[in-house]
Design a protein around this motif. Sequence first.
Motif, PDB file in Angstrom:
ATOM      1  N   TYR A 208      29.926  -9.310  34.896  1.00 26.75           N
ATOM      2  CA  TYR A 208      28.745 -10.066  35.332  1.00 26.75           C
ATOM      3  C   TYR A 208      27.484  -9.487  34.684  1.00 26.75           C
ATOM      4  N   ALA A 209      27.434  -8.162  34.586  1.00 25.09           N
ATOM      5  CA  ALA A 209      26.285  -7.504  33.954  1.00 25.09           C
ATOM      6  C   ALA A 209      26.200  -7.865  32.474  1.00 25.09           C
ATOM      7  N   VAL A 210      27.338  -7.848  31.785  1.00 26.46           N
ATOM      8  CA  VAL A 210      27.368  -8.221  30.371  1.00 26.46           C
ATOM      9  C   VAL A 210      26.904  -9.663  30.200  1.00 26.46           C
ATOM     10  N   GLU A 211      27.372 -10.532  31.073  1.00 23.91           N
ATOM     11  CA  GLU A 211      26.982 -11.945  30.995  1.00 23.91           C
ATOM     12  C   GLU A 211      25.469 -12.110  31.096  1.00 23.91           C
ATOM     13  N   GLN A 212      24.852 -11.416  32.039  1.00 19.97           N
ATOM     14  CA  GLN A 212      23.404 -11.519  32.190  1.00 19.97           C
ATOM     15  C   GLN A 212      22.677 -10.950  30.974  1.00 19.97           C
ATOM     16  N   ALA A 213      23.203  -9.862  30.406  1.00 21.19           N
ATOM     17  CA  ALA A 213      22.601  -9.291  29.200  1.00 21.19           C
ATOM     18  C   ALA A 213      22.656 -10.285  28.047  1.00 21.19           C
ATOM     19  N   LEU A 214      23.788 -10.959  27.897  1.00 26.54           N
ATOM     20  CA  LEU A 214      23.938 -11.931  26.813  1.00 26.54           C
ATOM     21  C   LEU A 214      23.017 -13.131  27.016  1.00 26.54           C
ATOM     22  N   ARG A 215      22.840 -13.542  28.254  1.00 23.50           N
ATOM     23  CA  ARG A 215      21.943 -14.683  28.526  1.00 23.50           C
ATOM     24  C   ARG A 215      20.488 -14.316  28.215  1.00 23.50           C
TER      25      ARG A 215
ATOM     26  N   GLU B 277      20.093 -14.509  24.495  1.00 21.12           N
ATOM     27  CA  GLU B 277      20.054 -15.896  24.034  1.00 21.12           C
ATOM     28  C   GLU B 277      18.708 -16.560  24.334  1.00 21.12           C
ATOM     29  N   ALA B 278      18.077 -16.136  25.420  1.00 22.80           N
ATOM     30  CA  ALA B 278      16.802 -16.741  25.829  1.00 22.80           C
ATOM     31  C   ALA B 278      15.591 -16.036  25.224  1.00 22.80           C
ATOM     32  N   ASN B 279      15.808 -14.849  24.648  1.00 23.29           N
ATOM     33  CA  ASN B 279      14.701 -14.053  24.119  1.00 23.29           C
ATOM     34  C   ASN B 279      15.068 -13.549  22.729  1.00 23.29           C
TER      35      ASN B 279
ATOM     36  N   GLU C  91      15.147   6.840  38.099  1.00 24.84           N
ATOM     37  CA  GLU C  91      14.376   8.056  38.370  1.00 24.84           C
ATOM     38  C   GLU C  91      14.337   8.949  37.136  1.00 24.84           C
ATOM     39  N   TYR C  92      15.477   9.143  36.500  1.00 25.51           N
ATOM     40  CA  TYR C  92      15.510   9.953  35.289  1.00 25.51           C
ATOM     41  C   TYR C  92      14.616   9.360  34.193  1.00 25.51           C
ATOM     42  N   ARG C  93      14.654   8.035  34.071  1.00 29.04           N
ATOM     43  CA  ARG C  93      13.898   7.362  33.011  1.00 29.04           C
ATOM     44  C   ARG C  93      12.446   7.103  33.404  1.00 29.04           C
ATOM     45  N   GLN C  94      12.130   7.358  34.696  1.00 31.50           N
ATOM     46  CA  GLN C  94      10.780   7.106  35.202  1.00 31.50           C
ATOM     47  C   GLN C  94      10.370   5.654  34.943  1.00 31.50           C
ATOM     48  N   GLN C  95      11.273   4.774  35.351  1.00 26.93           N
ATOM     49  CA  GLN C  95      11.064   3.336  35.185  1.00 26.93           C
ATOM     50  C   GLN C  95      11.413   2.620  36.482  1.00 26.93           C
ATOM     51  N   PRO C  96      10.866   1.414  36.693  1.00 29.38           N
ATOM     52  CA  PRO C  96      11.205   0.674  37.919  1.00 29.38           C
ATOM     53  C   PRO C  96      12.648   0.229  37.930  1.00 29.38           C
ATOM     54  N   ALA C  97      13.182   0.058  39.134  1.00 28.23           N
ATOM     55  CA  ALA C  97      14.563  -0.407  39.302  1.00 28.23           C
ATOM     56  C   ALA C  97      14.573  -1.684  40.138  1.00 28.23           C
ATOM     57  N   LEU C  98      15.236  -2.701  39.638  1.00 27.96           N
ATOM     58  CA  LEU C  98      15.469  -3.937  40.378  1.00 27.96           C
ATOM     59  C   LEU C  98      16.976  -4.018  40.609  1.00 27.96           C
ATOM     60  N   THR C  99      17.416  -3.948  41.854  1.00 27.00           N
ATOM     61  CA  THR C  99      18.841  -3.802  42.132  1.00 27.00           C
ATOM     62  C   THR C  99      19.421  -5.005  42.874  1.00 27.00           C
ATOM     63  N   TYR C 100      20.747  -5.128  42.758  1.00 25.47           N
ATOM     64  CA  TYR C 100      21.519  -6.181  43.441  1.00 25.47           C
ATOM     65  C   TYR C 100      20.956  -7.570  43.148  1.00 25.47           C
ATOM     66  N   LEU C 101      20.781  -7.865  41.864  1.00 19.08           N
ATOM     67  CA  LEU C 101      20.251  -9.162  41.467  1.00 19.08           C
ATOM     68  C   LEU C 101      21.374 -10.159  41.211  1.00 19.08           C
ATOM     69  N   LYS C 102      21.097 -11.420  41.506  1.00 19.35           N
ATOM     70  CA  LYS C 102      22.061 -12.469  41.167  1.00 19.35           C
ATOM     71  C   LYS C 102      21.597 -13.292  39.968  1.00 19.35           C
ATOM     72  N   SER C 103      20.342 -13.113  39.576  1.00 17.60           N
ATOM     73  CA  SER C 103      19.832 -13.741  38.353  1.00 17.60           C
ATOM     74  C   SER C 103      18.688 -12.903  37.820  1.00 17.60           C
ATOM     75  N   ILE C 104      18.415 -13.069  36.536  1.00 18.02           N
ATOM     76  CA  ILE C 104      17.410 -12.226  35.886  1.00 18.02           C
ATOM     77  C   ILE C 104      16.816 -12.982  34.711  1.00 18.02           C
ATOM     78  N   SER C 105      15.536 -12.731  34.433  1.00 18.86           N
ATOM     79  CA  SER C 105      14.875 -13.341  33.279  1.00 18.86           C
ATOM     80  C   SER C 105      13.811 -12.384  32.759  1.00 18.86           C
ATOM     81  N   ILE C 106      13.478 -12.549  31.491  1.00 17.42           N
ATOM     82  CA  ILE C 106      12.403 -11.775  30.865  1.00 17.42           C
ATOM     83  C   ILE C 106      11.305 -12.742  30.463  1.00 17.42           C
ATOM     84  N   GLU C 107      10.092 -12.442  30.878  1.00 15.53           N
ATOM     85  CA  GLU C 107       8.936 -13.251  30.510  1.00 15.53           C
ATOM     86  C   GLU C 107       7.862 -12.310  29.989  1.00 15.53           C
TER      87      GLU C 107
END
Length: 262
Positions: free
Chosen positions: A41-48, A51-53, A136-152
């Motif tokens: 499921y994670a790979v699928e979202q990465a590929l989408r 494709e969109a970006n 935490e290690y990367r000092q970046q925000p975390a968005l967890t347990y998502l069912k959909s994702i997009s980059i804008e």
Amino acid sequence: MPAIVVLVKHVPDTWSTRTLEEDFTMDRDNVDLVIDEVNEYAVEQALRLKEANEGYEVVALCAGPAGAEEALRKALAMGADRAVLLQDDALAGSDVLGTSWALFNAINQVPDVQLVITGAASSDGSMGQVPGILAEYRQQPALTYLKSISIEGDTVRGVRETADGDFEIEASLPAVVSISDKADKPRFPNFKGIMAAKKAEIQTLNLAAIGVAAEQVGLAHAATAVTQAQERPKREAGERIYGNPEELATKIAQFLADEKLI
């Protein structure tokens, strides 16, 4: 080129009978091993997202023994651009902290990582802690347990499904996200993808290559330990109730109340 790193794990098939060794690590020698389903499921979202970006590449990354290449080849067959295997005997038995530290340093070998995508929780450990620790290690925000994702633009947005409803959340890039099995079903690799994955060269790294000392990982140096385990009890037969509809409704409501389900 900006990269999306998607983490995959080679785990015992959920249909296999899973047992523990004497040191409470999972027996992986006598079971069938496959890519963790939630990682698909994670790979699928990465590929989408790719494709969109336009301009992104998808890099599949796995920490494990040589056999873990199978999980990476599944990700490649689905459409990942390249794959990296972190392989070192010293990693065996690492707890979630050691594993996350090793993954963090392996991710750092990939240039311009804008997004790290993981599954919500592995089927063998079921802890679900790696995304938060990596963030935490990367000092970046975390968005967890998502069912959909997009980059804008410079923002990543996602939808988290909970018992209380869906929540829309967002963060600035770069970020770490985890995907649940509520996301869209992963694609089936086509024949061309499967054949290309078989021939693909997988980059292999060891601990020395990523700057991690053996004393920072492995069972002997784990910060947490399993001290006791027992087999899950067999499921007992359910209770049958009889009566007219009104009586049955009352009994069911009382049962739910007693179990604090309502």
